[in-house]
Motif scaffolding. Structure first.
Motif, mmCIF file in Angstrom:
data_model
loop_
_atom_site.group_PDB
_atom_site.id
_atom_site.type_symbol
_atom_site.label_atom_id
_atom_site.label_comp_id
_atom_site.label_asym_id
_atom_site.label_seq_id
_atom_site.Cartn_x
_atom_site.Cartn_y
_atom_site.Cartn_z
ATOM 1 N N ASP A 197 -2.200 10.597 1.129
ATOM 2 C CA ASP A 197 -3.031 11.794 1.671
ATOM 3 C C ASP A 197 -2.787 12.098 3.119
ATOM 4 O O ASP A 197 -2.851 13.336 3.667
ATOM 5 C CB ASP A 197 -4.380 11.295 1.434
ATOM 6 N N LEU A 198 -2.097 11.173 3.776
ATOM 7 C CA LEU A 198 -1.893 11.503 5.234
ATOM 8 C C LEU A 198 -0.718 12.543 5.229
ATOM 9 O O LEU A 198 -0.587 13.471 6.294
ATOM 10 C CB LEU A 198 -1.296 10.058 5.970
ATOM 11 N N GLY A 240 0.781 -1.168 -0.056
ATOM 12 C CA GLY A 240 -0.030 -0.051 -0.009
ATOM 13 C C GLY A 240 0.859 1.335 0.038
ATOM 14 O O GLY A 240 0.465 2.220 -0.734
ATOM 15 N N ALA A 241 2.065 1.339 0.764
ATOM 16 C CA ALA A 241 2.885 2.327 0.727
ATOM 17 C C ALA A 241 3.424 2.632 -0.643
ATOM 18 O O ALA A 241 3.638 3.689 -1.178
ATOM 19 C CB ALA A 241 3.923 2.131 1.879
ATOM 20 N N LYS A 242 3.982 1.485 -1.176
ATOM 21 C CA LYS A 242 4.510 1.746 -2.429
ATOM 22 C C LYS A 242 3.574 2.204 -3.594
ATOM 23 O O LYS A 242 3.750 2.623 -4.479
ATOM 24 C CB LYS A 242 5.050 0.259 -3.215
ATOM 25 N N ASP A 243 2.145 1.894 -3.401
ATOM 26 C CA ASP A 243 1.106 2.155 -4.306
ATOM 27 C C ASP A 243 0.783 3.606 -4.044
ATOM 28 O O ASP A 243 -0.273 4.331 -4.677
ATOM 29 C CB ASP A 243 0.045 1.482 -4.345
#
Length: 80
Positions: free
Chosen positions: A75-76, A67-70
C-alpha cells in the motif's frame, strides 16, 4: 521534535560486504545491506556510502523481509 538515533557511520563498519538488490536501478537509488559478525544487519543508502547505517537484529530483518514478501507494504507504493 525529539531526535531519534539508531545507527553508526557506515564508514566505521569494517570488514563487511555491502550488497544491493538485483532490482536496484543504475542511477544508484537503492539501499545496501551488510551482514554483521553478531548476526545482525546494517542498512545504508547507496548514494551516501559513508553516511549513517541503521543496525537491525536478525529477528527484525526476518520480520521485515517476511512482511515484504507477504505484501504487507504494497500500500505504500499505491498497490494495496
Amino acid at each position: 521534535m525529539r531526535h531519534i538515533s539508531n545507527g553508526i557511520a557506515a564508514s566505521e563498519l569494517r570488514d563487511v560486504s555491502w550488497r544491493k538488490s538485483s532490482r536496484s536501478n543504475p542511477s544508484g537509488n537503492c539501499v545496501e545491506v551488510a551482514g554483521l559478525s553478531d548476526g545482525g544487519f546494517a542498512v545504508r543508502n547507496s548514494r551516501h556510502p559513508s553516511g549513517p547505517a541503521l543496525i537491525y537484529t536478525r529477528a527484525e530483518m526476518e520480520a521485515f523481509i517476511g512482511g515484504a514478501k507477504d505484501g504487507d507494504f504494497d500500500d505504500l507504493l499505491g498497490r494495496g
